[in-house]
Design an enzyme around this catalytic site. Sequence first.
Site, PDB file in Angstrom:
ATOM      1  N   CYS A   1     -24.482  39.665 -77.271  1.00 21.28           N
ATOM      2  CA  CYS A   1     -24.020  40.696 -76.059  1.00 21.28           C
ATOM      3  C   CYS A   1     -23.690  41.883 -76.868  1.00 21.28           C
ATOM      4  O   CYS A   1     -22.941  41.372 -77.358  1.00 21.28           O
ATOM      5  CB  CYS A   1     -23.449  40.590 -74.839  1.00 21.28           C
ATOM      6  SG  CYS A   1     -22.554  41.361 -73.473  1.00 21.28           S
TER       7      CYS A   1
ATOM      8  N   GLY B   1     -20.946  50.166 -73.048  1.00 22.09           N
ATOM      9  CA  GLY B   1     -21.454  51.413 -73.615  1.00 22.09           C
ATOM     10  C   GLY B   1     -22.766  51.758 -72.282  1.00 22.09           C
ATOM     11  O   GLY B   1     -23.277  50.482 -71.959  1.00 22.09           O
TER      12      GLY B   1
ATOM     13  N   SER C   1     -29.031  47.823 -64.065  1.00 23.33           N
ATOM     14  CA  SER C   1     -27.815  47.358 -62.812  1.00 23.33           C
ATOM     15  C   SER C   1     -27.984  48.101 -62.009  1.00 23.33           C
ATOM     16  O   SER C   1     -27.261  49.411 -61.682  1.00 23.33           O
ATOM     17  CB  SER C   1     -26.210  48.346 -63.759  1.00 23.33           C
ATOM     18  OG  SER C   1     -25.955  47.484 -64.886  1.00 23.33           O
TER      19      SER C   1
ATOM     20  N   CYS D   1     -17.479  43.639 -69.395  1.00 23.87           N
ATOM     21  CA  CYS D   1     -18.248  44.396 -70.090  1.00 23.87           C
ATOM     22  C   CYS D   1     -16.806  45.030 -70.230  1.00 23.87           C
ATOM     23  O   CYS D   1     -15.973  45.619 -69.902  1.00 23.87           O
ATOM     24  CB  CYS D   1     -18.638  45.146 -68.881  1.00 23.87           C
ATOM     25  SG  CYS D   1     -19.312  46.764 -69.333  1.00 23.87           S
TER      26      CYS D   1
ATOM     27  N   CYS E   1     -16.318  49.308 -63.159  1.00 26.62           N
ATOM     28  CA  CYS E   1     -16.568  49.117 -64.777  1.00 26.62           C
ATOM     29  C   CYS E   1     -15.111  49.634 -65.381  1.00 26.62           C
ATOM     30  O   CYS E   1     -14.469  50.863 -65.393  1.00 26.62           O
ATOM     31  CB  CYS E   1     -17.482  49.631 -65.336  1.00 26.62           C
ATOM     32  SG  CYS E   1     -17.728  48.877 -66.389  1.00 26.62           S
TER      33      CYS E   1
ATOM     34  N   CYS F   1     -17.958  54.783 -72.547  1.00 24.47           N
ATOM     35  CA  CYS F   1     -18.727  54.780 -71.855  1.00 24.47           C
ATOM     36  C   CYS F   1     -18.371  56.103 -70.706  1.00 24.47           C
ATOM     37  O   CYS F   1     -17.625  56.316 -70.196  1.00 24.47           O
ATOM     38  CB  CYS F   1     -19.486  53.529 -71.340  1.00 24.47           C
ATOM     39  SG  CYS F   1     -20.799  54.058 -70.168  1.00 24.47           S
TER      40      CYS F   1
ATOM     41  N   CYS G   1     -18.704  54.426 -64.336  1.00 24.42           N
ATOM     42  CA  CYS G   1     -18.873  53.326 -62.819  1.00 24.42           C
ATOM     43  C   CYS G   1     -17.392  52.954 -62.356  1.00 24.42           C
ATOM     44  O   CYS G   1     -16.291  52.926 -63.134  1.00 24.42           O
ATOM     45  CB  CYS G   1     -19.433  52.589 -63.541  1.00 24.42           C
ATOM     46  SG  CYS G   1     -21.577  52.737 -63.417  1.00 24.42           S
TER      47      CYS G   1
ATOM     48  N   GLU H   1     -16.612  45.510 -79.038  1.00 20.86           N
ATOM     49  CA  GLU H   1     -17.338  44.148 -78.873  1.00 20.86           C
ATOM     50  C   GLU H   1     -18.285  43.954 -78.861  1.00 20.86           C
ATOM     51  O   GLU H   1     -19.408  44.274 -78.479  1.00 20.86           O
ATOM     52  CB  GLU H   1     -16.281  43.387 -78.101  1.00 20.86           C
ATOM     53  CG  GLU H   1     -16.509  44.527 -76.276  1.00 20.86           C
ATOM     54  CD  GLU H   1     -15.514  44.302 -75.158  1.00 20.86           C
ATOM     55  OE1 GLU H   1     -14.632  44.496 -75.282  1.00 20.86           O
ATOM     56  OE2 GLU H   1     -15.861  44.493 -74.676  1.00 20.86           O
TER      57      GLU H   1
HETATM   58  N1  SAH Z   1     -24.090  50.222 -68.820  1.00 19.03           N
HETATM   59  C1  SAH Z   1     -25.207  49.372 -69.365  1.00 19.03           C
HETATM   60  C2  SAH Z   1     -24.684  48.023 -69.708  1.00 19.03           C
HETATM   61  C3  SAH Z   1     -23.423  47.638 -69.972  1.00 19.03           C
HETATM   62  S1  SAH Z   1     -22.801  47.200 -68.336  1.00 19.03           S
HETATM   63  C4  SAH Z   1     -25.669  49.294 -68.063  1.00 19.03           C
HETATM   64  O1  SAH Z   1     -24.583  49.326 -67.151  1.00 19.03           O
HETATM   65  O2  SAH Z   1     -26.506  48.375 -67.331  1.00 19.03           O
HETATM   66  C5  SAH Z   1     -23.080  45.656 -68.417  1.00 19.03           C
HETATM   67  C6  SAH Z   1     -23.325  45.184 -67.181  1.00 19.03           C
HETATM   68  O3  SAH Z   1     -21.944  44.940 -66.759  1.00 19.03           O
HETATM   69  C7  SAH Z   1     -23.730  45.914 -66.079  1.00 19.03           C
HETATM   70  O4  SAH Z   1     -24.765  45.272 -65.048  1.00 19.03           O
HETATM   71  C8  SAH Z   1     -22.280  46.635 -65.012  1.00 19.03           C
HETATM   72  O5  SAH Z   1     -22.592  46.704 -64.344  1.00 19.03           O
HETATM   73  C9  SAH Z   1     -21.748  45.258 -65.165  1.00 19.03           C
HETATM   74  N2  SAH Z   1     -20.048  44.656 -65.202  1.00 19.03           N
HETATM   75  C10 SAH Z   1     -19.537  46.171 -65.441  1.00 19.03           C
HETATM   76  N3  SAH Z   1     -18.172  46.004 -64.589  1.00 19.03           N
HETATM   77  C11 SAH Z   1     -17.709  44.640 -64.472  1.00 19.03           C
HETATM   78  C12 SAH Z   1     -17.445  43.470 -63.406  1.00 19.03           C
HETATM   79  N4  SAH Z   1     -15.834  44.671 -63.523  1.00 19.03           N
HETATM   80  N5  SAH Z   1     -17.378  42.372 -63.020  1.00 19.03           N
HETATM   81  C13 SAH Z   1     -18.641  42.185 -63.879  1.00 19.03           C
HETATM   82  N6  SAH Z   1     -20.374  42.987 -63.424  1.00 19.03           N
HETATM   83  C14 SAH Z   1     -19.402  44.250 -64.616  1.00 19.03           C
HETATM   84 FE1  SF4 Z   2     -20.910  52.289 -68.272  1.00 18.75          FE
HETATM   85 FE2  SF4 Z   2     -22.198  50.397 -67.570  1.00 18.75          FE
HETATM   86 FE3  SF4 Z   2     -20.235  50.371 -67.455  1.00 18.75          FE
HETATM   87 FE4  SF4 Z   2     -20.997  51.473 -65.864  1.00 18.75          FE
HETATM   88  S1  SF4 Z   2     -21.623  49.468 -65.734  1.00 18.75           S
HETATM   89  S2  SF4 Z   2     -19.322  52.876 -67.026  1.00 18.75           S
HETATM   90  S3  SF4 Z   2     -22.649  52.723 -67.540  1.00 18.75           S
HETATM   91  S4  SF4 Z   2     -20.879  50.259 -69.109  1.00 18.75           S
END
Ligand code: SAH
Ligand code: SF4
Length: 368
Positions: free
Chosen positions: A105, A164, A218, A337, A119, A112, A116, A92
């Site tokens: 974006c 990712g 992040s 994300c 996420c 991924c 985390c 996406e």
């Molecule tokens: N993997 C990379 C980029 C993709 S995630 C990273 O982690 O930086 C993009 C952003 O969305 C990151 O800062 C991530 O921490 C955030 N994110 C993930 N899950 C989220 C959620 N449930 N609510 C808000 N932001 C979130």
């Molecule tokens: Fe992957 Fe970024 Fe989500 Fe962490 S926050 S699981 S690095 S996409």
Amino acid sequence: MSRIHALNMSESAWKEWCVASGTKAFLGTQIIEWMTRKNCMDPMQFSNVSQALRSKLNEDFDWNLPGIDTVLESGDASEKILLKTHDNLFTECVLMPSENRVTLCVSSQVGCRMACTFCQTGKMGLTRDLSRGEILAQIIIANRRLLEKGDDRRVTNIVFMGMGEPLDNFDEVVAACSVMLDERFFGLSKHRVTVSTSGLVPAIEELGKLVPVSLAISLHSADEVQRSGMMPINRKHSLAELKEVLLRYPVQTRHGITFEYVMINGVNDSIPHAKKLVKFLHGLKAKVNLIPMNPHPGTDMVATDPERMREFQKYLTDRSIPAPVRYSRGQDVSAACGQLASKRREELNHAPRTVALARRKEWLAQKV
Ligand code: SAH
Ligand code: SF4
């Protein structure tokens, strides 16, 4: 044998191909210009190429872009584009036009593997990396969407904040970034291409040497133990190691490095957490984006309430750290994300009627 995708060819590979096909090397550059500047993925329309060579291009390479499965338009003018790859996987991108910029974006992987806890993409695990062509295709598709909507602008800003971990797909992401920044191709300013990472320390160092992009980290917690619990990558590369590499990173923007901090109610949002954050940022030129946690099925984590968020924010700004609150745009269409692609994956496991009903509900929800 499957044909190589035209967007996966580097400039030097195109030049070699041109010479081997009996034509001038510089045509290789022009082929990339057709795709990136003119949005044209049909070699039969390459008017500066001979008819015979157009046919050869058409036969020798794959020119298909990923299909658009669904476009969900949000009330805030952003839209989420769910893409289907040639091997039927979902990924996406989110197009976010605003008055003075058009941000896209992009995703760098299907799923991924960083896992985390907060996420949704992390829950999917990694299916596969996207190729450089599949990353660049997202820009071409977004530019076409803008045209269709009568917006004569093009994408001006890219953030790698879709599905990712970009630095876990390093070579393809770096190759895609080079084409984004190249003034002959997408020609985006280095201040306007941002790679967001959960903290793959050796790759951050390498990225800084190879392409002059802006960096977003992040962070989400400045406490080693807590961050290791939330983000498994921290067990491999600690905050201390991360800070060391960031102190050396060649920053591209006025505000330095961007830190993303998802505000999770009762988890990482107290003043002692803010104190640790300030300590971590000491010596770095930094901006902190405070992002209210986007809830999703399978987690009971929710966003910090606005009052507590303001207190946290004030603690940072009182210490001269800019800390805007960033609401994910397109929340009404699961723009955070990985949310839409995971939703679509779940749908595929349901009976068609359930899917049709769910989609109809979604469509109706957009109309009100
Ligand atoms: N993997 C990379 C980029 C993709 S995630 C990273 O982690 O930086 C993009 C952003 O969305 C990151 O800062 C991530 O921490 C955030 N994110 C993930 N899950 C989220 C959620 N449930 N609510 C808000 N932001 C979130
Ligand atoms: Fe992957 Fe970024 Fe989500 Fe962490 S926050 S699981 S690095 S996409």
